[in-house]
Design a protein around this motif. Structure first.
Motif, PDB file in Angstrom:
ATOM      1  N   ILE A   1      35.104  36.503  33.594  1.00  0.00           N
ATOM      2  CA  ILE A   1      33.979  37.169  34.267  1.00  0.00           C
ATOM      3  C   ILE A   1      34.330  37.444  35.735  1.00  0.00           C
ATOM      4  O   ILE A   1      34.070  38.532  36.266  1.00  0.00           O
ATOM      5  CB  ILE A   1      32.703  36.300  34.153  1.00  0.00           C
ATOM      6  N   ASP A   2      34.955  36.464  36.401  1.00  0.00           N
ATOM      7  CA  ASP A   2      35.310  36.648  37.815  1.00  0.00           C
ATOM      8  C   ASP A   2      36.351  37.746  37.998  1.00  0.00           C
ATOM      9  O   ASP A   2      36.329  38.459  39.017  1.00  0.00           O
ATOM     10  CB  ASP A   2      35.821  35.329  38.416  1.00  0.00           C
ATOM     11  N   ALA A   3      37.257  37.878  37.041  1.00  0.00           N
ATOM     12  CA  ALA A   3      38.252  38.957  37.143  1.00  0.00           C
ATOM     13  C   ALA A   3      37.543  40.315  37.111  1.00  0.00           C
ATOM     14  O   ALA A   3      37.871  41.226  37.890  1.00  0.00           O
ATOM     15  CB  ALA A   3      39.263  38.852  36.002  1.00  0.00           C
ATOM     16  N   ALA A   4      36.546  40.437  36.226  1.00  0.00           N
ATOM     17  CA  ALA A   4      35.789  41.694  36.159  1.00  0.00           C
ATOM     18  C   ALA A   4      34.971  41.894  37.432  1.00  0.00           C
ATOM     19  O   ALA A   4      34.911  42.998  37.988  1.00  0.00           O
ATOM     20  CB  ALA A   4      34.883  41.688  34.929  1.00  0.00           C
ATOM     21  N   LEU A   5      34.351  40.791  37.909  1.00  0.00           N
ATOM     22  CA  LEU A   5      33.560  40.890  39.140  1.00  0.00           C
ATOM     23  C   LEU A   5      34.427  41.345  40.316  1.00  0.00           C
ATOM     24  O   LEU A   5      34.002  42.180  41.117  1.00  0.00           O
ATOM     25  CB  LEU A   5      32.978  39.509  39.491  1.00  0.00           C
TER      26      LEU A   5
END
Ligand SMILES: C=C(O[C@@H]1C=C(C(=O)O)C=C[C@H]1O)C(=O)O
Length: 117
Positions: free
Chosen positions: A34-38
């Motif tokens: 999720i953080d990579a996408a964020l």
């Protein structure tokens, strides 16, 4: 390839439901995804917000628009009701200020002649 395909990028992300996660490792792996996408979204958001700074008559912190920022938070609160408007306002304030800082730095660099080939 169509113009639309050339000028836009698609971000696909798998977001596991919290109920599907049973271990710390699984949950952390999900957070990392999720953080990579964020991070990709935040990087692109800052670039797009920078375009607005260059196009507005008064850009940067001086041209800050609280009404628009409230609209953004209200729209996001509909999609993120658990976080709610007050927490989202704090998150988005940090996001918006980071974007404005980057835009001001880039504007100064252009004015000082940095970044010219
Ligand atoms: C991008 C703009 O400039 C500023 C930055 C915003 C943002 O990052 O979304 C929103 C409002 C303004 O304070 C704008 O006016 O739309």
């Amino acid at each position: 390839m169509s113009d639309q395909t050339l000028q836009h990028e698609e971000l696909r992300v798998t977001i596991p439901r919290a109920e599907a996660l049973a271990t710390v490792e699984e949950a952390r792996a999900a957070i990392d995804g999720i953080d990579a996408a964020l991070a990709a979204l935040l990087e692109r958001r800052a670039a797009v917000a920078g375009v607005v700074q260059r196009l507005k008559p008064v850009g940067g912190f001086a041209g800050r628009c609280p009404d628009r920022e409230r609209q953004i938070v209200a729209a996001m609160a509909e999609r993120a009701p658990t976080l709610g408007p007050e927490r989202l306002a704090r998150i988005m304030n940090a996001v918006i200020e980071a974007g404005l800082e980057v835009a001001e730095l880039q504007r100064r660099n252009v004015q000082d002649g940095h970044g010219r080939g």
